[in-house]
Design a protein around this motif. Structure first.
Motif, mmCIF file in Angstrom:
data_model
loop_
_atom_site.group_PDB
_atom_site.id
_atom_site.type_symbol
_atom_site.label_atom_id
_atom_site.label_comp_id
_atom_site.label_asym_id
_atom_site.label_seq_id
_atom_site.Cartn_x
_atom_site.Cartn_y
_atom_site.Cartn_z
ATOM 1 N N ARG A 272 -16.405 17.415 36.086
ATOM 2 C CA ARG A 272 -17.392 16.004 34.967
ATOM 3 C C ARG A 272 -15.998 15.307 34.949
ATOM 4 N NH1 ARG A 272 -20.410 19.958 31.523
ATOM 5 N NH2 ARG A 272 -17.700 21.285 31.665
ATOM 6 N N THR A 273 -16.293 14.135 34.087
ATOM 7 C CA THR A 273 -15.630 13.200 33.450
ATOM 8 C C THR A 273 -14.643 13.798 32.297
ATOM 9 O OG1 THR A 273 -16.794 11.687 33.211
ATOM 10 C CG2 THR A 273 -15.503 11.552 35.584
ATOM 11 N N MET A 279 -19.463 12.643 26.069
ATOM 12 C CA MET A 279 -20.951 12.470 25.394
ATOM 13 C C MET A 279 -21.397 13.085 25.368
ATOM 14 S SD MET A 279 -20.727 9.149 25.008
ATOM 15 C CE MET A 279 -22.702 8.744 24.921
ATOM 16 N N GLU A 280 -21.377 14.544 25.736
ATOM 17 C CA GLU A 280 -22.462 15.816 25.453
ATOM 18 C C GLU A 280 -21.792 16.594 24.207
ATOM 19 O OE1 GLU A 280 -23.361 19.600 28.655
ATOM 20 O OE2 GLU A 280 -21.939 17.968 28.939
ATOM 21 N N LYS A 281 -20.715 15.929 23.834
ATOM 22 C CA LYS A 281 -20.960 16.385 22.201
ATOM 23 C C LYS A 281 -21.203 16.035 21.347
ATOM 24 C CE LYS A 281 -16.187 18.798 23.429
ATOM 25 N NZ LYS A 281 -14.569 18.501 22.276
ATOM 26 N N LYS A 342 -16.767 25.852 23.833
ATOM 27 C CA LYS A 342 -16.895 25.808 25.923
ATOM 28 C C LYS A 342 -16.922 25.219 26.552
ATOM 29 C CE LYS A 342 -20.943 28.519 27.986
ATOM 30 N NZ LYS A 342 -20.538 27.897 28.639
ATOM 31 N N LEU A 343 -17.325 24.077 25.579
ATOM 32 C CA LEU A 343 -17.310 22.782 27.231
ATOM 33 C C LEU A 343 -15.814 22.528 27.091
ATOM 34 C CD1 LEU A 343 -19.632 20.141 25.967
ATOM 35 C CD2 LEU A 343 -20.007 20.837 28.082
ATOM 36 N N ASP A 344 -15.092 22.324 26.222
ATOM 37 C CA ASP A 344 -14.024 21.947 26.591
ATOM 38 C C ASP A 344 -13.010 22.810 27.341
ATOM 39 O OD1 ASP A 344 -13.912 20.164 25.432
ATOM 40 O OD2 ASP A 344 -12.774 20.927 23.439
ATOM 41 N N ASP A 346 -14.632 25.165 29.360
ATOM 42 C CA ASP A 346 -14.990 25.033 31.087
ATOM 43 C C ASP A 346 -14.906 23.056 31.689
ATOM 44 O OD1 ASP A 346 -16.911 27.181 30.652
ATOM 45 O OD2 ASP A 346 -18.131 26.324 30.601
ATOM 46 N N TYR A 347 -14.948 22.568 30.587
ATOM 47 C CA TYR A 347 -13.994 21.256 31.686
ATOM 48 C C TYR A 347 -12.404 21.467 31.821
ATOM 49 C CZ TYR A 347 -12.185 16.059 32.098
ATOM 50 O OH TYR A 347 -11.283 15.678 32.342
ATOM 51 N N LYS A 348 -11.806 21.834 30.970
ATOM 52 C CA LYS A 348 -10.312 22.829 31.782
ATOM 53 C C LYS A 348 -10.044 23.248 32.684
ATOM 54 C CE LYS A 348 -6.004 24.223 29.340
ATOM 55 N NZ LYS A 348 -5.263 25.034 27.697
ATOM 56 N N ARG A 349 -10.535 24.478 32.974
ATOM 57 C CA ARG A 349 -11.143 25.442 33.771
ATOM 58 C C ARG A 349 -11.609 24.759 35.213
ATOM 59 N NH1 ARG A 349 -13.400 29.049 32.225
ATOM 60 N NH2 ARG A 349 -15.691 28.315 32.522
ATOM 61 N N GLU A 350 -11.833 24.002 35.098
ATOM 62 C CA GLU A 350 -12.964 23.293 36.382
ATOM 63 C C GLU A 350 -11.429 22.390 36.886
ATOM 64 O OE1 GLU A 350 -16.698 21.164 35.036
ATOM 65 O OE2 GLU A 350 -17.600 22.893 35.247
ATOM 66 N N THR A 351 -11.228 21.712 35.873
ATOM 67 C CA THR A 351 -9.847 20.663 36.072
ATOM 68 C C THR A 351 -8.739 20.904 36.618
ATOM 69 O OG1 THR A 351 -8.873 20.436 33.983
ATOM 70 C CG2 THR A 351 -10.622 18.600 34.718
ATOM 71 N N GLU A 352 -8.710 22.351 36.537
ATOM 72 C CA GLU A 352 -7.153 23.056 36.102
ATOM 73 C C GLU A 352 -7.367 23.651 37.568
ATOM 74 O OE1 GLU A 352 -6.813 25.705 33.784
ATOM 75 O OE2 GLU A 352 -5.170 24.583 32.303
ATOM 76 N N ARG A 353 -8.941 24.076 38.054
ATOM 77 C CA ARG A 353 -8.911 24.917 39.774
ATOM 78 C C ARG A 353 -8.757 23.644 41.056
ATOM 79 N NH1 ARG A 353 -13.891 25.592 42.695
ATOM 80 N NH2 ARG A 353 -13.451 27.277 43.811
ATOM 81 N N GLN A 354 -9.734 22.320 39.930
ATOM 82 C CA GLN A 354 -9.024 21.158 41.310
ATOM 83 C C GLN A 354 -7.856 20.688 41.425
ATOM 84 O OE1 GLN A 354 -10.363 16.782 39.792
ATOM 85 N NE2 GLN A 354 -12.217 17.459 41.630
ATOM 86 N N GLU A 355 -6.850 20.885 40.513
ATOM 87 C CA GLU A 355 -6.353 20.234 40.677
ATOM 88 C C GLU A 355 -4.650 21.120 41.533
ATOM 89 O OE1 GLU A 355 -3.600 19.120 36.872
ATOM 90 O OE2 GLU A 355 -4.558 17.303 37.713
ATOM 91 N N GLN A 356 -5.138 22.763 41.731
ATOM 92 C CA GLN A 356 -4.734 24.123 41.976
ATOM 93 C C GLN A 356 -4.876 23.894 43.619
ATOM 94 O OE1 GLN A 356 -5.343 27.111 39.629
ATOM 95 N NE2 GLN A 356 -4.100 26.705 38.640
ATOM 96 N N ILE A 357 -6.565 23.446 43.757
ATOM 97 C CA ILE A 357 -6.090 23.348 44.576
ATOM 98 C C ILE A 357 -5.445 22.107 45.929
ATOM 99 C CG2 ILE A 357 -8.125 22.976 46.791
ATOM 100 C CD1 ILE A 357 -9.917 24.139 44.929
ATOM 101 N N GLY A 358 -5.680 21.069 45.209
ATOM 102 C CA GLY A 358 -5.050 19.651 45.840
ATOM 103 C C GLY A 358 -3.753 19.822 45.359
#
Length: 469
Positions: A272-273, A279-281, A342-344, A346-358
């Motif tokens: 997510r962005t 906005m969800e918060k 929890k939102l923060d 999850d978002y941090k974990r998702e972005t870190e995983r995407q960056e690590q793969i990249g």
């Protein structure tokens, strides 16, 4: 014999058009980009100082009993430019110019060049010159090192004089490399002298060692492309074909593959962005406030009327409403904080995983390793960004403890006193990693560049030894 062959190779390159092109590129690009980017840095520093003056929260105070909108920024952590950005701009212009502290969380200011048309063409700095321009020139110096002599028939004559093949190939590599790096180092020295003349703090602690490290990494990177060009030259007999293949390899290695790695990462691990998370918060806080408001009005409707049949919300009645609503408000405040955390996470974990793969996929090419190394050394890369957001999170936690946790949205009766005033906590300073920490974090990229240089050189020698001359 090796020195004689190296001198012959040096003279061959010096008298060629390629050397003239290299000399012009070095003398124009390196000093010009360093000088121009230092002027940009000084302007960015002035903008930063003005922004700090405008925010000026040194004497700012807030009363937590006064209404405070969830989206209202009470303070800002402003990003300070680093002088080493004159060598590699990195993420400097794409990072938010400030992190705003609100009750709903951290908002991000616009990047420095969000409306600049120059972003259409990328950024011209020392890293771009080395990673893109000099890598191509290195291939142009070596694509015909062996193929050209084989095509002209001079290779067979040279080796017929009992000349060891390893000495011949070493002379090609060393001679071409010396001719290449001398103009590069001279132009870099000239550029550094111009920077010092303009006021660049080259002698400051932590600046010169990083510049020296950047220079050594650049020389290693150029050596990798010399090895790539030599491999191509040993495998092909025709210099024109070698030139086409060398250019194709350069396009994929420098321009395409590093970008494809992150495009593939977005497909493999979408995320997510930051705006959607914010906005969800906000939506969740509004839902909680609506529940508390409903309970508040329910309590008001249950209040006994006076002799005129009117319900007066004030005095003892207001205290009763507050006492009834307060436990529910605290319950939902804790729920919101848990949900926001929890939102923060999850978002941090998702972005870190995407960056690590990249990162992992992009490291197929040496250009990515150079970029990660250079931006880490100049404090404009992933490490500096992580520190920036970590300090922002720490600052938000400080403000939450001192101010946000004390704010009540549903107090029916407020009594304001000077003792209730809370002074806004000053933003903590942005930390910088030491050179040793930077090198430890970048060791993978250093080893990858060394691996590329050693393996490619070995492949070139093995192929040349087995070639039928």
């Amino acid at each position: 014999m090796l020195l004689t062959l190296i001198r012959k190779e040096i003279m061959h390159h010096i008298l060629s058009v390629r050397f003239v092109a290299l000399l012009v590129m070095c003398l124009l690009l390196v000093p010009l980009t360093l000088s121009t980017n230092y002027r940009n840095y000084r302007q960015s520093l002035v903008d930063y100082q003005e922004a700090v003056k405008l925010v000026n929260i040194e004497e700012t105070t807030v009363n937590p009993k006064l209404p405070l909108e969830p989206e209202q920024e009470v303070s800002k952590l402003i990003l300070k430019p680093t002088p080493l950005s004159v060598f590699a701009n990195g993420l400097s212009d794409s990072l938010p110019s400030y992190l705003g502290m609100t009750r709903n969380g951290i908002t991000q200011g616009a990047p420095a060049l969000v409306s600049s048309l120059s972003q259409l063409f990328g950024y011209l700095d020392f890293l771009f010159v080395v990673g893109t321009v000099f890598s191509l020139l290195a291939l142009l110096f070596t694509f015909d090192a062996v193929a050209g002599e084989r095509e002209a028939g001079t290779l067979r004559i040279t080796l017929s004089n009992a000349l060891p093949r390893d000495l011949f190939l070493w002379s090609k590599l060393i001679g071409g490399y010396v001719v290449f790096v001398v103009p590069f180092l001279v132009s870099l020295l000239f550029g550094l002298l111009i920077l010092v003349w303009q006021g660049f703090p080259l002698g400051e602690h932590g600046i010169f060692p990083r510049v020296l490290g950047l220079t050594l990494i650049s020389l290693l990177y150029i050596g990798v492309f010399f090895a790539i060009g030599t491999v191509i030259s040993t495998y092909l007999d025709n210099s024109k074909t070698a030139l086409i293949l060398a250019f194709t390899v350069w396009v994929f290695a420098v321009l395409i593959t590093p970008r494809v790695g992150f495009i593939a990462a977005k497909l493999i691990a979408p995320t997510r962005t930051s705006q959607s998370v914010y906005m969800e918060k906000t939506a969740m806080r509004d839902d909680f406030n609506a529940v508390v408001d409903e309970e508040k009005w329910k309590a008001i409707r249950e209040l006994p009327p006076d002799e005129n049949g009117n319900v007066i919300v004030g005095g003892e009645n207001a205290k009763k409403v507050d006492e009834r609503v307060k436990p529910l408000e605290e319950k939902y405040r804790a729920k919101f904080q848990d949900y926001a955390d929890k939102l923060d996470r999850d978002y941090k974990r998702e972005t870190e995983r995407q960056e690590q793969i990249g990162e992992m996929l992009s490291r197929i090419t040496p250009t990515s390793s150079l970029t990660y190394l250079a931006t880490n050394l100049t404090q404009t890369g992933k490490g500096a960004r992580s520190i920036y957001f970590q300090v922002g999170d720490r600052y938000y936690d400080m403000l939450h403890t001192d101010l946000f946790s004390k704010i009540s949205d549903h107090a029916s009766a407020r009594v304001f006193t000077s003792e209730d005033t809370v002074k806004i906590t000053q933003p903590p300073p942005l930390e910088t990693s030491t050179l040793g920490e930077t090198l430890r974090q970048s060791m993978v990229d250093v080893l990858l560049l060394c691996f590329f240089a050693v393996v490619l050189t070995t492949v070139a020698f093995l192929k040349f030894f087995r070639s039928d001359i």
